[in-house]
Design a protein around this motif. Structure first.
Motif, PDB file in Angstrom:
ATOM      1  N   PRO A 349       0.800  -1.232   0.000  1.00  0.00           N
ATOM      2  CA  PRO A 349       0.000   0.000   0.000  1.00  0.00           C
ATOM      3  C   PRO A 349       0.829   1.276   0.000  1.00  0.00           C
ATOM      4  O   PRO A 349       0.310   2.333  -0.371  1.00  0.00           O
ATOM      5  N   ALA A 350       2.080   1.225   0.419  1.00  0.00           N
ATOM      6  CA  ALA A 350       2.904   2.436   0.475  1.00  0.00           C
ATOM      7  C   ALA A 350       4.365   2.071   0.241  1.00  0.00           C
ATOM      8  O   ALA A 350       4.842   1.041   0.716  1.00  0.00           O
ATOM      9  N   GLY A 351       5.073   2.922  -0.514  1.00  0.00           N
ATOM     10  CA  GLY A 351       6.505   2.728  -0.747  1.00  0.00           C
ATOM     11  C   GLY A 351       6.880   2.498  -2.188  1.00  0.00           C
ATOM     12  O   GLY A 351       8.040   2.676  -2.570  1.00  0.00           O
ATOM     13  N   LEU A 352       5.919   2.111  -3.033  1.00  0.00           N
ATOM     14  CA  LEU A 352       6.199   1.848  -4.438  1.00  0.00           C
ATOM     15  C   LEU A 352       5.124   2.485  -5.313  1.00  0.00           C
ATOM     16  O   LEU A 352       4.016   2.778  -4.851  1.00  0.00           O
ATOM     17  N   LYS A 353       5.483   2.666  -6.593  1.00  0.00           N
ATOM     18  CA  LYS A 353       4.547   3.182  -7.583  1.00  0.00           C
ATOM     19  C   LYS A 353       4.488   2.213  -8.757  1.00  0.00           C
ATOM     20  O   LYS A 353       5.454   1.504  -9.046  1.00  0.00           O
TER      21      LYS A 353
END
Length: 372
Positions: A349-353
């Motif tokens: 959910p958070a840390g990458l695109k």
């Protein structure tokens, strides 16, 4: 004055240089590999995908209450002998316990008397009918005799039903009907269904009260209930009809079940919600009150950035991170937040695109090179 100013300037520069060095020492730098080293590193592109969640839970095994029967004492008297123990398999009609019951003997005596009375009344009614045919008695007397015979037959039928309710051996009933002498016998509590004895609530010498004293519980363990405890944060993803895998703890075997009911209440102490999973248990691998691991496969679609489990590494504080490929060919260490797991992938959910590439094979080697 000029010397003091110069000294202060040098000291200020020295302090800034030290701070920069300290910051550089704690900030991870990108890892650069040679062309040969990069051949041993495999990348995967992060993409937003749709998946079905798998919810991990713990559960306990219970018998299927829809296929279980509580056996009450059919007659009064002290328990003479127990014939089964918890865990024993029984067939319908098998004896469970012997009871020194006066009710048993009284029921047999009542049936014998009722049969005798019915036979006598029927014989008299037939005699009255014959006399009426020959004008020996009035029709009114013949009607009364027929009524008496019908009442006697009804009493005999009621006495027979009383014996059947006591689970009297059919051989004993047949002997009574044939007028044979019967040796004194005790009452026998019999199983009303085929299954496993899962509970025993009586002991030898205990005085039973007919119709009120619970004696045994017999359940069909070929299909059991697994009461899975689902976290309140996950219960929205669980629905009736979802499939579930239940670990048996025997040789790594798993059984498949179906969620049939979800409680409307949350345990205020544990924040868990019970979900009932019905599991076929033909080999009896699941035992009552055993603790099991349950994986519920939600049918609700969920969107997320999925990353293979092999891409995830842990730092000194056991926090997850990945290596992200950079445009210049280096690899940057990136902390991430783990979401739900589905198969061999994690939702991030958070840390990458979406569109970024992460190291999925060779990450430990990249970490080793960074620590050099």
């Amino acid at each position: 004055m000029l010397l003091l100013v110069a000294g202060g300037s040098v000291a200020g520069c020295s302090s800034k240089t030290d701070d920069s060095a300290a910051a550089a020492s704690v900030t991870p730098t990108n890892v650069t590999l040679t062309a040969d080293q990069r051949k041993h590193v495999r990348l995967a592109t992060v993409e937003r995908s749709q998946y079905q969640r798998t919810i991990d839970a713990t559960g306990s095994v219970d018998f299927n209450n829809e296929q279980a029967t509580a056996v009450l004492a059919p007659f009064s008297g002290p328990v003479a002998r127990l014939l089964v123990d918890i865990g024993d398999h029984v067939n319908k009609g098998d004896p469970l316990a012997q009871v020194d019951s006066p009710d048993f003997a009284a029921a047999i005596t009542a049936y014998r008397k009722a049969l005798t009375t019915a036979h006598t009344a029927r014989r008299l009614a037939d005699l009255e009918k014959d006399l009426v045919d020959h004008q020996g008695v009035a029709k009114r007397e013949e009607d009364q005799a027929q009524a008496d015979a019908a009442n006697a037959d009804a009493d005999a039928d009621a006495a027979l039903k009383a014996l059947l309710a006591l689970n009297v051996d059919p051989k004993v009933i047949k002997a009574v009907e044939q007028g044979q002498a019967i040796a004194p016998i005790g009452g026998v509590i019999r199983s009303p269904i085929a299954g496993t004895v899962v509970d025993r609530q009586i002991s030898p010498g205990q005085l039973l009260q007919a119709g009120t004293t619970p004696c045994f519980t017999v359940a069909d363990m070929s299909r059991v209930w697994v009461m899975a405890q689902v976290a309140d944060t996950d219960v929205a993803s669980v629905g009736v009809g979802d499939t579930a895998d239940v670990s048996t703890g025997v040789g790594g075997k798993h059984l498949t079940g179906t969620v049939t009911k979800i409680s409307a209440l949350v345990n205020s102490d544990t924040r868990l919600v019970p979900a009932r999973v019905v599991v076929d248990n033909p080999q009896g691998l699941l035992k009552k009150q055993a603790y099991v691991a349950v994986q519920i496969h939600s049918r609700q679609p969920t969107n997320g950035l999925l990353v293979p489990v092999s891409a995830l590494l842990r730092d000194e504080e056991n926090l997850p991170f990945v290596y992200v490929a950079q445009p210049d060919g280096s690899y940057a260490r990136r902390s991430v937040t783990l979401g739900h797991r589905t198969g061999d992938q994690f939702d991030i959910p958070a840390g990458l695109k979406a569109g970024e590439q992460v190291v999925v094979d060779g990450g430990i080697f990249v970490q080793f090179m960074q620590n050099q």
